[in-house]
Design a protein around this motif. Structure first.
Motif, PDB file in Angstrom:
ATOM      1  N   GLU A 203     -10.159 -11.011  -0.374  1.00 27.63           N
ATOM      2  CA  GLU A 203      -8.993 -10.284  -0.889  1.00 27.63           C
ATOM      3  C   GLU A 203      -8.799  -8.974  -0.131  1.00 27.63           C
ATOM      4  O   GLU A 203      -9.778  -8.283   0.169  1.00 27.63           O
ATOM      5  N   VAL A 204      -7.544  -8.638   0.101  1.00 33.00           N
ATOM      6  CA  VAL A 204      -7.265  -7.382   0.807  1.00 33.00           C
ATOM      7  C   VAL A 204      -5.861  -6.893   0.447  1.00 33.00           C
ATOM      8  O   VAL A 204      -4.948  -7.693   0.264  1.00 33.00           O
ATOM      9  N   GLU A 205      -5.728  -5.568   0.331  1.00 34.21           N
ATOM     10  CA  GLU A 205      -4.410  -4.964   0.052  1.00 34.21           C
ATOM     11  C   GLU A 205      -4.217  -3.739   0.935  1.00 34.21           C
ATOM     12  O   GLU A 205      -5.167  -3.010   1.205  1.00 34.21           O
ATOM     13  N   TYR A 206      -2.966  -3.513   1.343  1.00 37.24           N
ATOM     14  CA  TYR A 206      -2.632  -2.263   2.012  1.00 37.24           C
ATOM     15  C   TYR A 206      -2.533  -1.160   0.959  1.00 37.24           C
ATOM     16  O   TYR A 206      -2.000  -1.386  -0.131  1.00 37.24           O
ATOM     17  N   VAL A 207      -3.039   0.017   1.279  1.00 39.24           N
ATOM     18  CA  VAL A 207      -2.931   1.156   0.351  1.00 39.24           C
ATOM     19  C   VAL A 207      -2.339   2.348   1.116  1.00 39.24           C
ATOM     20  O   VAL A 207      -2.926   2.832   2.083  1.00 39.24           O
ATOM     21  N   TRP A 208      -1.163   2.774   0.692  1.00 40.49           N
ATOM     22  CA  TRP A 208      -0.450   3.889   1.335  1.00 40.49           C
ATOM     23  C   TRP A 208      -1.211   5.200   1.082  1.00 40.49           C
ATOM     24  O   TRP A 208      -1.827   5.373   0.036  1.00 40.49           O
ATOM     25  N   HIS A 209      -1.115   6.118   2.012  1.00 37.63           N
ATOM     26  CA  HIS A 209      -1.948   7.339   1.977  1.00 37.63           C
ATOM     27  C   HIS A 209      -1.697   8.264   0.796  1.00 37.63           C
ATOM     28  O   HIS A 209      -2.482   9.174   0.538  1.00 37.63           O
ATOM     29  N   THR A 210      -0.573   8.053   0.082  1.00 34.90           N
ATOM     30  CA  THR A 210      -0.288   8.914  -1.071  1.00 34.90           C
ATOM     31  C   THR A 210      -1.005   8.423  -2.334  1.00 34.90           C
ATOM     32  O   THR A 210      -0.977   9.107  -3.360  1.00 34.90           O
ATOM     33  N   ALA A 211      -1.608   7.250  -2.277  1.00 35.48           N
ATOM     34  CA  ALA A 211      -2.257   6.675  -3.464  1.00 35.48           C
ATOM     35  C   ALA A 211      -3.401   7.575  -3.931  1.00 35.48           C
ATOM     36  O   ALA A 211      -3.988   8.332  -3.139  1.00 35.48           O
ATOM     37  N   THR A 212      -3.690   7.494  -5.215  1.00 36.41           N
ATOM     38  CA  THR A 212      -4.714   8.391  -5.769  1.00 36.41           C
ATOM     39  C   THR A 212      -5.824   7.632  -6.488  1.00 36.41           C
ATOM     40  O   THR A 212      -6.568   8.221  -7.280  1.00 36.41           O
ATOM     41  N   ASP A 213      -5.910   6.333  -6.239  1.00 39.15           N
ATOM     42  CA  ASP A 213      -6.958   5.571  -6.910  1.00 39.15           C
ATOM     43  C   ASP A 213      -7.423   4.399  -6.043  1.00 39.15           C
ATOM     44  O   ASP A 213      -6.623   3.529  -5.689  1.00 39.15           O
ATOM     45  N   LEU A 214      -8.704   4.398  -5.712  1.00 36.82           N
ATOM     46  CA  LEU A 214      -9.260   3.274  -4.946  1.00 36.82           C
ATOM     47  C   LEU A 214     -10.340   2.561  -5.757  1.00 36.82           C
ATOM     48  O   LEU A 214     -11.101   1.768  -5.215  1.00 36.82           O
ATOM     49  N   SER A 215     -10.385   2.860  -7.068  1.00 39.47           N
ATOM     50  CA  SER A 215     -11.512   2.363  -7.863  1.00 39.47           C
ATOM     51  C   SER A 215     -11.533   0.836  -7.989  1.00 39.47           C
ATOM     52  O   SER A 215     -12.572   0.243  -8.243  1.00 39.47           O
TER      53      SER A 215
END
Ligand SMILES: NC(=O)CC[C@H](N)C(=O)O
Length: 227
Positions: free
Chosen positions: A28-40
């Motif tokens: 599984e993989v997702e793109y996460v934009w730099h403004t996001a505030t949660d990687l938990s």
């Protein structure tokens, strides 16, 4: 295992990173934009290469000011695997998650070609699928890949086996001690200038990079037998 691929304005290896995980490993993989505030929600963090913020100030300096970096630090503190490739490596040094800095290449030119690396330490969660001392072919593409740190730091890197990859034969950029990739003392944050995500399929020139991603997944599965 679920990976996050961080995306900054100017990232350009995010798609290759995503492809390596999704299509080559089937994880599984997702793109996460730099403004996001949660990687938990993620088990592993991938910081891809590119030209974040146009390399202004210094490569990686502005990306390090992004919201997401506080979360990357949290993930690293939690012991999750964090891999930074090329601009990702530069960002991790700017963030203080790895020691040293990446200076301009010694010839002051952007270099784009495949180089030989030596696996100096296969006893890490990023390299357990390589042989100790194995020579591998991985592309480089950077203008600021010349690794530098002070003598004390270099000695510590050597003493703790934190030098994971070195350039073999030719040192393309002037890196101290031929360093191509280092790991943090704890062993869960790796930065490397060469691009393993660009070497995951023999059809496009070689698959020597795939073992980096396979190593991460193997180690994670061993630690999470129910997943
Ligand atoms: N491919 C990359 O990530 C390049 C990193 C950075 N822009 C440099 O030129 O050094």
């Amino acid at each position: 295992m679920k990976f996050a691929v961080l995306v900054f304005p100017g990232s350009n290896c995010d798609i290759d990173m995503y492809h390596a995980i999704k299509d080559e490993l089937g994880e599984e993989v997702e793109y996460v934009w730099h403004t996001a505030t949660d990687l938990s929600d993620f088990d592993g963090i991938l910081v891809p290469g590119g030209f974040s913020y146009g390399d202004y100030l210094r490569c990686g300096a502005m990306a390090n000011q992004s919201n997401i970096m506080a979360e990357v630090k949290k993930a690293a503190e939690a012991g999750k695997p964090v891999l930074g490739v090329c601009n990702g490596f530069q960002i991790l040094t700017e963030a203080g998650l790895l020691p040293g800095a990446l200076l301009r290449n010694k010839n002051l030119k952007f270099m784009c070609r495949t180089v030989q690396l030596k696996v100096e330490n296969n006893n890490t969660l990023f390299t357990n699928q390589y042989e100790q001392g194995q020579t591998i072919n991985i592309p480089i593409a950077h203008g600021e890949g010349n690794y530098y740190c002070d003598e004390e730091t270099l000695q510590a890197l050597k003493d703790n086996n934190q030098i994971v990859f070195t350039y073999s034969g030719e040192n393309p950029n002037g890196s101290l001690a031929d360093i191509a990739g280092i790991i943090n003392e704890r062993g869960n944050v790796l930065g490397m200038m060469p691009h393993p995500e660009r070497a995951v399929d023999a059809l496009v020139g070689g698959a020597d990079g795939l073992a980096v991603f396979k190593s991460i997944v193997k180690q994670w599965r061993e630690n999470h037998v129910n997943n």
